[in-house]
Scaffold this active site. Structure first.
Site, short mmCIF file in Angstrom:
data_model
loop_
_atom_site.label_atom_id
_atom_site.label_comp_id
_atom_site.label_asym_id
_atom_site.label_seq_id
_atom_site.Cartn_x
_atom_site.Cartn_y
_atom_site.Cartn_z
N ARG A 75 0.84 -1.20 0.00
CA ARG A 75 0.00 0.00 0.00
C ARG A 75 0.87 1.24 0.00
O ARG A 75 2.09 1.18 0.19
CB ARG A 75 -0.91 0.02 1.23
CG ARG A 75 -0.14 0.05 2.53
CD ARG A 75 -0.97 0.52 3.70
NE ARG A 75 -0.30 0.30 4.98
CZ ARG A 75 0.67 1.04 5.48
NH1 ARG A 75 1.14 2.08 4.79
NH2 ARG A 75 1.23 0.76 6.65
N GLY B 274 1.81 4.98 1.79
CA GLY B 274 1.96 5.39 3.18
C GLY B 274 3.16 4.75 3.86
O GLY B 274 3.89 3.95 3.27
N ASP B 275 3.35 5.12 5.11
CA ASP B 275 4.51 4.67 5.87
C ASP B 275 4.11 3.58 6.84
O ASP B 275 3.32 2.70 6.51
CB ASP B 275 5.15 5.88 6.58
CG ASP B 275 6.65 5.74 6.76
OD1 ASP B 275 7.07 4.93 7.61
OD2 ASP B 275 7.41 6.43 6.04
N ILE C 248 -4.99 6.26 6.75
CA ILE C 248 -5.45 5.80 5.44
C ILE C 248 -4.24 5.48 4.57
O ILE C 248 -3.28 6.26 4.50
CB ILE C 248 -6.33 6.86 4.74
CG1 ILE C 248 -7.61 7.10 5.54
CG2 ILE C 248 -6.67 6.43 3.31
CD1 ILE C 248 -8.49 8.19 4.98
N GLY C 249 -4.29 4.32 3.92
CA GLY C 249 -3.24 3.94 2.96
C GLY C 249 -3.85 2.96 1.96
O GLY C 249 -4.41 1.94 2.37
N ALA D 83 -7.85 2.74 9.01
CA ALA D 83 -7.85 2.15 10.35
C ALA D 83 -8.24 3.22 11.35
O ALA D 83 -7.51 4.20 11.54
CB ALA D 83 -6.47 1.58 10.70
N CYS E 212 2.82 6.67 10.70
CA CYS E 212 2.67 7.23 9.35
C CYS E 212 3.85 8.12 8.98
O CYS E 212 3.75 8.98 8.10
CB CYS E 212 1.35 7.99 9.21
SG CYS E 212 -0.09 6.96 9.57
#
Length: 226
Positions: free
Chosen positions: A82, A84-85, A155-156, A169, A185
């Site tokens: 995905r 994001g971090d 969010i990712g 989440a 994140c």
């Protein structure tokens, strides 16, 4: 549901929907996947056992402890596909995985992410909490433009041919101490929170799930059924 099992089911449905867009025949048997894929896709709402996930563009230095330490505290680790971090998932957190064909919904990826954020903002408002966005940072935040900024929903997503996977989440009754092992994140200067922390009392997580379904259905203009 365990993260590995859920990720495998996501990929199965994702591949099925991509095949459907290419006009390929065949479906998912009940043995392969315990759900029916709707016209526009599927929404998973789950809670996971403690697990940390690092997105494809994430930086390993945002993990502040070793994988051996994570195993020692009973947490898993996955490096996933995905955006994001790094983030944490665990009990008391509603994790949503909409696997949707955005072409059928008539929206683009940026609008889709905005609508997820708007849905969670709407859920927070039902609990008397004013949430919003932070420029340059996905997700839903409280006091986002202040020194007290804290994230309540991460969010990712990933998308291919306008089919999405992964998702969001929302912290409802999450044990927030798990976030101390990461820069959530990728942010070292911002905190995390949950509905229960903000409200100071217990929250019915099943009610929150129902509220999420209601707001997603309204914002995405779809019917979500079991």
């Amino acid at each position: 549901m365990g993260y590995g099992e859920c990720w495998a089911q996501q990929r199965m449905v994702f591949d099925h929907m991509l095949g459907r867009k290419r006009g390929e025949q065949g479906g998912l048997s009940s043995d392969e996947c315990q759900l029916k894929v709707g016209d526009a896709g599927v929404l998973y709402l789950v809670e996971h056992n403690p697990v940390y996930t690092l997105g494809k563009s994430g930086k390993s230095e945002n993990m502040l402890v070793s994988e051996a330490y994570l195993r020692a505290i009973g947490a898993e680790f996955f490096h996933i596909d995905r955006g994001g971090d790094v983030t944490f998932h665990g009990p008391g957190q509603v994790v949503g995985y909409p696997i949707l064909d955005l072409e059928k919904l008539g929206i683009g990826l940026r609008d889709y992410i905005d609508l997820i954020e708007e849905s969670i903002i709407g859920v927070c408002r039902e609990w008397g909490i004013e949430a919003g966005r932070v420029a340059g940072a996905s997700g839903v935040w409280l006091d986002g433009n202040t020194a007290k900024a804290r994230k309540i929903c991460a969010i990712g997503v990933r998308a291919s041919r306008y089919v999405t996977m992964h998702g969001f989440a929302m912290n409802v009754a999450t044990d927030l101490k798990y976030f101390s092992h990461i820069n959530p994140c990728g942010f070292a200067d911002k905190g995390v929170t949950s509905l229960e922390r903000e409200l100071g009392h217990a929250v019915d997580i099943e009610l929150v799930k129902a509220q999420i379904v209601k707001h997603l259905a309204e914002k995405l203009k779809i019917e979500i059924y079991k």
